[in-house]
Design a protein around this motif. Structure first.
Motif, mmCIF file in Angstrom:
data_model
loop_
_atom_site.group_PDB
_atom_site.id
_atom_site.type_symbol
_atom_site.label_atom_id
_atom_site.label_comp_id
_atom_site.label_asym_id
_atom_site.label_seq_id
_atom_site.Cartn_x
_atom_site.Cartn_y
_atom_site.Cartn_z
ATOM 1 N N VAL A 193 -14.273 3.104 -4.454
ATOM 2 C CA VAL A 193 -14.919 3.589 -6.040
ATOM 3 C C VAL A 193 -13.266 2.554 -5.927
ATOM 4 C CG1 VAL A 193 -14.763 4.515 -7.785
ATOM 5 C CG2 VAL A 193 -16.538 4.872 -6.320
ATOM 6 N N PHE A 194 -12.121 3.475 -5.733
ATOM 7 C CA PHE A 194 -10.508 2.920 -6.793
ATOM 8 C C PHE A 194 -10.465 1.749 -5.633
ATOM 9 C CE2 PHE A 194 -10.391 8.151 -7.121
ATOM 10 C CZ PHE A 194 -10.344 7.748 -8.279
ATOM 11 N N ARG A 195 -10.900 1.432 -4.246
ATOM 12 C CA ARG A 195 -10.232 0.422 -3.518
ATOM 13 C C ARG A 195 -10.506 -0.659 -4.689
ATOM 14 N NH1 ARG A 195 -12.087 -0.242 3.104
ATOM 15 N NH2 ARG A 195 -11.281 1.440 2.530
ATOM 16 N N SER A 196 -12.040 -0.846 -4.859
ATOM 17 C CA SER A 196 -11.920 -1.698 -6.652
ATOM 18 C C SER A 196 -11.829 -2.079 -7.484
ATOM 19 C CB SER A 196 -13.811 -1.796 -6.409
ATOM 20 O OG SER A 196 -13.950 -0.655 -6.763
ATOM 21 N N MET A 197 -10.514 -1.021 -8.224
ATOM 22 C CA MET A 197 -9.504 -1.237 -8.748
ATOM 23 C C MET A 197 -8.552 -1.595 -9.201
ATOM 24 S SD MET A 197 -11.594 2.228 -10.769
ATOM 25 C CE MET A 197 -12.961 2.901 -10.767
ATOM 26 N N SER A 198 -8.052 -2.009 -10.172
ATOM 27 C CA SER A 198 -6.587 -2.587 -10.266
ATOM 28 C C SER A 198 -6.029 -1.297 -10.772
ATOM 29 C CB SER A 198 -6.608 -3.271 -11.350
ATOM 30 O OG SER A 198 -6.636 -2.588 -12.805
ATOM 31 N N GLU A 199 -4.123 -1.219 -10.202
ATOM 32 C CA GLU A 199 -3.502 0.377 -10.947
ATOM 33 C C GLU A 199 -4.460 0.881 -12.173
ATOM 34 O OE1 GLU A 199 -2.136 4.265 -9.590
ATOM 35 O OE2 GLU A 199 -3.130 2.508 -8.146
ATOM 36 N N PRO A 298 -1.881 21.678 -8.992
ATOM 37 C CA PRO A 298 -1.121 20.186 -9.372
ATOM 38 C C PRO A 298 -2.415 19.532 -8.537
ATOM 39 C CG PRO A 298 -0.644 21.383 -7.670
ATOM 40 C CD PRO A 298 -0.440 22.269 -8.259
ATOM 41 N N PRO A 299 -2.514 18.452 -8.397
ATOM 42 C CA PRO A 299 -3.641 17.562 -7.964
ATOM 43 C C PRO A 299 -3.181 17.641 -6.468
ATOM 44 C CG PRO A 299 -2.560 16.464 -8.729
ATOM 45 C CD PRO A 299 -2.008 17.795 -9.459
ATOM 46 N N GLY A 300 -4.670 17.790 -6.071
ATOM 47 C CA GLY A 300 -4.785 17.490 -4.531
ATOM 48 C C GLY A 300 -3.661 16.296 -3.481
ATOM 49 N N LEU A 301 -3.883 16.429 -2.403
ATOM 50 C CA LEU A 301 -3.091 15.220 -1.684
ATOM 51 C C LEU A 301 -3.805 14.262 -1.337
ATOM 52 C CD1 LEU A 301 0.175 13.928 0.051
ATOM 53 C CD2 LEU A 301 -0.356 15.352 1.834
ATOM 54 N N GLU A 302 -3.265 12.803 -1.554
ATOM 55 C CA GLU A 302 -4.214 11.730 -1.517
ATOM 56 C C GLU A 302 -3.868 10.821 -0.559
ATOM 57 O OE1 GLU A 302 -5.795 9.793 -4.276
ATOM 58 O OE2 GLU A 302 -7.133 10.780 -5.792
ATOM 59 N N ILE A 303 -4.686 10.942 0.658
ATOM 60 C CA ILE A 303 -3.904 9.021 1.689
ATOM 61 C C ILE A 303 -5.488 7.986 1.862
ATOM 62 C CG2 ILE A 303 -2.700 11.461 2.972
ATOM 63 C CD1 ILE A 303 -4.546 11.735 4.435
ATOM 64 N N HIS A 304 -5.241 7.906 0.921
ATOM 65 C CA HIS A 304 -6.495 6.588 0.562
ATOM 66 C C HIS A 304 -5.635 5.135 0.831
ATOM 67 C CE1 HIS A 304 -9.602 9.358 -2.177
ATOM 68 N NE2 HIS A 304 -9.174 9.753 -1.512
ATOM 69 N N LYS A 305 -6.602 4.839 1.513
ATOM 70 C CA LYS A 305 -5.876 2.963 2.246
ATOM 71 C C LYS A 305 -6.266 2.656 0.541
ATOM 72 C CE LYS A 305 -6.668 -0.110 5.880
ATOM 73 N NZ LYS A 305 -7.455 -0.972 6.878
#
Length: 307
Positions: A193-199, A298-305
């Motif tokens: 989902v996030f890969r298809s979005m701009s920052e 705090p939010p969890g660690l993200e390692i998304h591509k």
């Protein structure tokens, strides 16, 4: 990539959030789990589905029977949920540090998700197994005991530690694939989902959008968790904890039960389990994030591509 330095208080918040979301969700699903277990172990329920099975339970034993095993379910998943969610945060961070840099961590993120989920679930199941054994015995053997304390003490008295942990191997076979489906699929759904979005779009997501993404990801992860964990471990776990099967080593008992059940029997109750697990996993992630926010974690660690 900046790896967060989670404090003991942060992990305490992760544990509390995981404990609450799991005990609430599993407790609420007790009626479905009662019917699922009956379908798996009681010949009188053969061929019934979730709706017809529920009607049959109520007709034979009254509505209160649908809450059988609520005590050990709530307590067991309070401990297991806290250990699983906090453990996943801890081991994911540890494996990212082992990777050494962002590029390596992203490249091997699937292995990191799988490893973190598996190790966290292993330790969580040490806490869950005796309480799950008590729950299954209460549900499958009517009149066995009046509740959690009496059921647990009777099992401990009559069978000792060996009886309480008779289902440890099948519960690992059930819960580790469950955790893998739950966490790994959820991570990749969010990534897609996030890969298809701009920052900019990600930064300006509304609360409703966040909710929709979390709900959709959770439901998809729930279906994956149900299928992965049900093939055949969930059915065999119910049989083992009811005392079915020959005596001997756990591997021998599992093999004998699997041969007796057959291919179709190993998938008994999969429909109700898929419905239950989709609701469980999606509600857990929604509650986990909200409880963490309320606790100031705090939010969890993200390692998304990224794109």
């Amino acid at each position: 990539m900046s790896v967060p330095n989670f404090s003991l208080q942060d992990y305490s918040s992760f544990f509390a959030a995981g404990a609450l979301c799991c005990t609430i969700s599993h407790g609420a699903m007790t009626p479905i789990d009662v019917v699922k277990t009956r379908i798996q172990v009681d010949p009188n329920y053969k061929g019934l589905g979730i709706v017809s099975g529920t009607r049959y339970v109520v007709a034979r034993e009254g509505p209160a029977a649908l809450l059988t095993g609520f005590g050990p379910t709530a307590v067991g998943y309070l401990a297991q949920g806290g250990a699983k969610f906090a453990g996943y945060e801890y081991w994911k961070k540890s494996f990212v540090q082992v990777a050494g840099d962002q590029e390596t961590a992203v490249k091997y993120r699937t292995a990191i998700y799988l490893g973190a989920a598996s190790v966290a679930e292993f330790f969580a199941d040490i806490l869950l197994t005796p309480l799950e054994a008590t729950r299954i015995r209460l549900v499958s053997e009517r009149g066995y005991a009046s509740g959690l304390v009496t059921g647990f003490t009777r099992m401990a008295r009559e069978g000792g530690v060996r009886e309480l942990y008779a289902g440890f191997i099948p519960i690992l076979c059930k819960q580790i694939p469950y955790a893998i489906g739950q966490f790994t699929v959820n991570e990749f759904c969010h990534e897609l989902v996030f890969r298809s979005m701009s920052e900019e779009a990600k930064q300006n997501l509304s609360g409703a959008a966040h909710f929709s993404i979390s709900l959709g990801s959770g439901i998809t992860a729930g279906f994956a968790a149900a299928v992965l964990s049900h093939v055949a471990a969930d059915t065999l776990l119910s049989q083992i904890n009811k005392g079915h099967g020959p005596s001997g080593s756990m591997v021998y008992r599992l093999t004998a039960l699997a041969r007796e059940a057959g291919f179709k029997g190993l998938f008994a109750g999969l429909g109700p389990r898929m419905i239950m697990t989709a609701g469980l996993v999606s509600s857990q992630f929604l509650m986990y994030d909200e409880i963490k926010r309320m606790l100031g974690a705090p939010p969890g660690l993200e390692i998304h591509k990224e794109n």
